[in-house]
Motif scaffolding. Structure first.
Motif, PDB file in Angstrom:
ATOM      1  N   ARG A 171      38.488  51.072  34.855  1.00  0.00           N
ATOM      2  CA  ARG A 171      39.259  50.156  34.002  1.00  0.00           C
ATOM      3  C   ARG A 171      39.940  49.115  34.868  1.00  0.00           C
ATOM      4  NH1 ARG A 171      42.385  53.541  30.052  1.00  0.00           N
ATOM      5  NH2 ARG A 171      40.264  53.713  29.273  1.00  0.00           N
ATOM      6  N   ALA A 172      40.077  47.904  34.320  1.00  0.00           N
ATOM      7  CA  ALA A 172      40.784  46.811  34.993  1.00  0.00           C
ATOM      8  C   ALA A 172      41.836  46.260  34.055  1.00  0.00           C
ATOM      9  CB  ALA A 172      39.801  45.712  35.401  1.00  0.00           C
ATOM     10  N   GLN A 173      42.958  45.874  34.634  1.00  0.00           N
ATOM     11  CA  GLN A 173      44.054  45.308  33.852  1.00  0.00           C
ATOM     12  C   GLN A 173      43.710  43.890  33.400  1.00  0.00           C
ATOM     13  OE1 GLN A 173      46.885  46.872  32.911  1.00  0.00           O
ATOM     14  NE2 GLN A 173      45.947  48.690  33.811  1.00  0.00           N
ATOM     15  N   LEU A 174      44.259  43.526  32.265  1.00  0.00           N
ATOM     16  CA  LEU A 174      44.105  42.172  31.757  1.00  0.00           C
ATOM     17  C   LEU A 174      45.165  41.306  32.430  1.00  0.00           C
ATOM     18  CD1 LEU A 174      42.429  40.597  29.679  1.00  0.00           C
ATOM     19  CD2 LEU A 174      44.219  41.076  28.017  1.00  0.00           C
ATOM     20  N   VAL A 175      44.737  40.252  33.128  1.00  0.00           N
ATOM     21  CA  VAL A 175      45.657  39.372  33.839  1.00  0.00           C
ATOM     22  C   VAL A 175      45.537  37.952  33.284  1.00  0.00           C
ATOM     23  CG1 VAL A 175      45.659  40.735  35.956  1.00  0.00           C
ATOM     24  CG2 VAL A 175      43.980  38.919  35.675  1.00  0.00           C
ATOM     25  N   THR A 176      46.584  37.194  33.464  1.00  0.00           N
ATOM     26  CA  THR A 176      46.614  35.807  33.011  1.00  0.00           C
ATOM     27  C   THR A 176      46.726  34.896  34.220  1.00  0.00           C
ATOM     28  OG1 THR A 176      47.750  36.514  31.001  1.00  0.00           O
ATOM     29  CG2 THR A 176      47.815  34.172  31.520  1.00  0.00           C
ATOM     30  N   ASP A 177      45.905  33.870  34.241  1.00  0.00           N
ATOM     31  CA  ASP A 177      45.995  32.860  35.303  1.00  0.00           C
ATOM     32  C   ASP A 177      45.874  31.476  34.666  1.00  0.00           C
ATOM     33  OD1 ASP A 177      43.299  32.541  34.753  1.00  0.00           O
ATOM     34  OD2 ASP A 177      42.604  33.380  36.638  1.00  0.00           O
ATOM     35  N   ASP A 178      45.639  30.463  35.475  1.00  0.00           N
ATOM     36  CA  ASP A 178      45.549  29.095  34.967  1.00  0.00           C
ATOM     37  C   ASP A 178      44.395  28.882  33.985  1.00  0.00           C
ATOM     38  OD1 ASP A 178      47.702  28.491  36.532  1.00  0.00           O
ATOM     39  OD2 ASP A 178      46.507  27.659  38.182  1.00  0.00           O
ATOM     40  N   TYR A 179      43.404  29.763  34.015  1.00  0.00           N
ATOM     41  CA  TYR A 179      42.225  29.605  33.170  1.00  0.00           C
ATOM     42  C   TYR A 179      42.267  30.489  31.923  1.00  0.00           C
ATOM     43  CZ  TYR A 179      40.529  27.210  37.275  1.00  0.00           C
ATOM     44  OH  TYR A 179      40.396  26.353  38.325  1.00  0.00           O
ATOM     45  N   GLY A 180      43.317  31.268  31.762  1.00  0.00           N
ATOM     46  CA  GLY A 180      43.437  32.145  30.593  1.00  0.00           C
ATOM     47  C   GLY A 180      43.523  33.599  31.009  1.00  0.00           C
ATOM     48  N   LYS A 181      43.087  34.480  30.120  1.00  0.00           N
ATOM     49  CA  LYS A 181      43.135  35.922  30.380  1.00  0.00           C
ATOM     50  C   LYS A 181      41.756  36.435  30.756  1.00  0.00           C
ATOM     51  CE  LYS A 181      46.983  36.852  27.310  1.00  0.00           C
ATOM     52  NZ  LYS A 181      47.491  37.665  26.215  1.00  0.00           N
ATOM     53  N   HIS A 182      41.737  37.363  31.708  1.00  0.00           N
ATOM     54  CA  HIS A 182      40.484  37.999  32.113  1.00  0.00           C
ATOM     55  C   HIS A 182      40.801  39.338  32.765  1.00  0.00           C
ATOM     56  CE1 HIS A 182      41.069  37.046  36.407  1.00  0.00           C
ATOM     57  NE2 HIS A 182      41.651  35.962  35.935  1.00  0.00           N
ATOM     58  N   ARG A 183      39.792  40.164  32.923  1.00  0.00           N
ATOM     59  CA  ARG A 183      39.949  41.467  33.576  1.00  0.00           C
ATOM     60  C   ARG A 183      39.899  41.296  35.082  1.00  0.00           C
ATOM     61  NH1 ARG A 183      41.789  45.247  29.975  1.00  0.00           N
ATOM     62  NH2 ARG A 183      41.054  44.545  27.963  1.00  0.00           N
ATOM     63  N   ASP A 184      40.797  41.981  35.774  1.00  0.00           N
ATOM     64  CA  ASP A 184      40.876  41.931  37.239  1.00  0.00           C
ATOM     65  C   ASP A 184      40.020  43.052  37.835  1.00  0.00           C
ATOM     66  OD1 ASP A 184      41.553  41.475  39.851  1.00  0.00           O
ATOM     67  OD2 ASP A 184      43.598  42.235  39.670  1.00  0.00           O
ATOM     68  N   TRP A 185      38.702  42.828  37.877  1.00  0.00           N
ATOM     69  CA  TRP A 185      37.790  43.869  38.353  1.00  0.00           C
ATOM     70  C   TRP A 185      37.861  44.062  39.866  1.00  0.00           C
ATOM     71  CZ3 TRP A 185      36.375  47.383  35.227  1.00  0.00           C
ATOM     72  CH2 TRP A 185      36.262  47.101  33.869  1.00  0.00           C
ATOM     73  N   ASP A 186      38.517  43.167  40.581  1.00  0.00           N
ATOM     74  CA  ASP A 186      38.715  43.375  42.020  1.00  0.00           C
ATOM     75  C   ASP A 186      39.702  44.510  42.274  1.00  0.00           C
ATOM     76  OD1 ASP A 186      36.945  41.355  42.670  1.00  0.00           O
ATOM     77  OD2 ASP A 186      38.523  39.829  42.744  1.00  0.00           O
ATOM     78  N   ASN A 187      40.551  44.803  41.305  1.00  0.00           N
ATOM     79  CA  ASN A 187      41.556  45.864  41.437  1.00  0.00           C
ATOM     80  C   ASN A 187      41.372  46.940  40.368  1.00  0.00           C
ATOM     81  OD1 ASN A 187      43.061  44.677  43.649  1.00  0.00           O
ATOM     82  ND2 ASN A 187      43.649  43.114  42.183  1.00  0.00           N
ATOM     83  N   GLN A 188      40.136  47.304  40.106  1.00  0.00           N
ATOM     84  CA  GLN A 188      39.854  48.308  39.091  1.00  0.00           C
ATOM     85  C   GLN A 188      40.317  49.691  39.543  1.00  0.00           C
ATOM     86  OE1 GLN A 188      35.608  48.799  38.526  1.00  0.00           O
ATOM     87  NE2 GLN A 188      35.238  48.199  40.633  1.00  0.00           N
ATOM     88  N   THR A 189      40.555  50.559  38.563  1.00  0.00           N
ATOM     89  CA  THR A 189      40.952  51.936  38.855  1.00  0.00           C
ATOM     90  C   THR A 189      40.008  52.879  38.124  1.00  0.00           C
ATOM     91  OG1 THR A 189      42.503  51.963  37.014  1.00  0.00           O
ATOM     92  CG2 THR A 189      43.388  51.351  39.151  1.00  0.00           C
ATOM     93  N   VAL A 190      39.854  54.060  38.674  1.00  0.00           N
ATOM     94  CA  VAL A 190      39.045  55.102  38.035  1.00  0.00           C
ATOM     95  C   VAL A 190      39.968  55.877  37.108  1.00  0.00           C
ATOM     96  CG1 VAL A 190      37.654  57.164  38.414  1.00  0.00           C
ATOM     97  CG2 VAL A 190      37.469  55.239  40.000  1.00  0.00           C
ATOM     98  N   VAL A 191      39.672  55.860  35.797  1.00  0.00           N
ATOM     99  CA  VAL A 191      40.517  56.561  34.828  1.00  0.00           C
ATOM    100  C   VAL A 191      39.961  57.940  34.485  1.00  0.00           C
ATOM    101  CG1 VAL A 191      41.541  54.487  33.853  1.00  0.00           C
ATOM    102  CG2 VAL A 191      39.429  55.381  32.884  1.00  0.00           C
ATOM    103  N   TRP A 192      38.684  58.161  34.759  1.00  0.00           N
ATOM    104  CA  TRP A 192      38.091  59.486  34.581  1.00  0.00           C
ATOM    105  C   TRP A 192      36.891  59.591  35.495  1.00  0.00           C
ATOM    106  CZ3 TRP A 192      33.525  61.882  33.374  1.00  0.00           C
ATOM    107  CH2 TRP A 192      33.594  63.230  33.047  1.00  0.00           C
ATOM    108  N   SER A 193      36.733  60.745  36.115  1.00  0.00           N
ATOM    109  CA  SER A 193      35.596  61.000  36.983  1.00  0.00           C
ATOM    110  C   SER A 193      35.239  62.466  36.866  1.00  0.00           C
ATOM    111  CB  SER A 193      35.954  60.647  38.428  1.00  0.00           C
ATOM    112  OG  SER A 193      34.868  60.934  39.273  1.00  0.00           O
TER     113      SER A 193
END
Length: 109
Positions: A12-34
């Motif tokens: 899962r990746a958090q929803l972040v806001t930048d100058d271009y709008g909202k998007h998922r931050d897949w560079d900082n994804q976390t494992v929520v289940w394994s």
């Protein structure tokens, strides 16, 4: 029931806001289940008409033990590929056991 012998990760990746709008931050994804689950890929890939697209769409059904919270924006690592959930996860019980079923897709070239 298939054996639970496939390594599966829900990321899962958090929803972040930048100058271009909202998007998922897949560079900082976390494992929520394994853990170990059961994956059943469909036998054939659906391929779009070659003149319009150059991709193939594969689908699979994944079974996870327990009540796993899977979001439609999550990514799922299965068989060395990153799959995307289709629709909501389905929770069900078999006696005292709980399971989560997820329909996933993988787009390849």
């Amino acid at each position: 029931m298939a054996l639970f012998n496939d390594c599966i990760e829900v990321r899962r990746a958090q929803l972040v806001t930048d100058d271009y709008g909202k998007h998922r931050d897949w560079d900082n994804q976390t494992v929520v289940w394994s853990g170990m689950g059961a994956g059943v890929p469909y036998r054939r890939a659906w391929k779009a008409e070659e003149s319009t697209r150059e991709t193939a769409l594969n689908r699979a059904t994944l079974y996870l033990p327990g009540n796993v919270a899977v979001d439609s924006s999550d990514r799922i690592l299965f068989q060395g590929n990153t799959w995307h959930p289709e629709g909501e996860a389905w929770k069900w019980k078999l006696g005292s056991r709980q399971y989560t079923m997820i329909q996933v897709k993988l787009v390849t070239k």
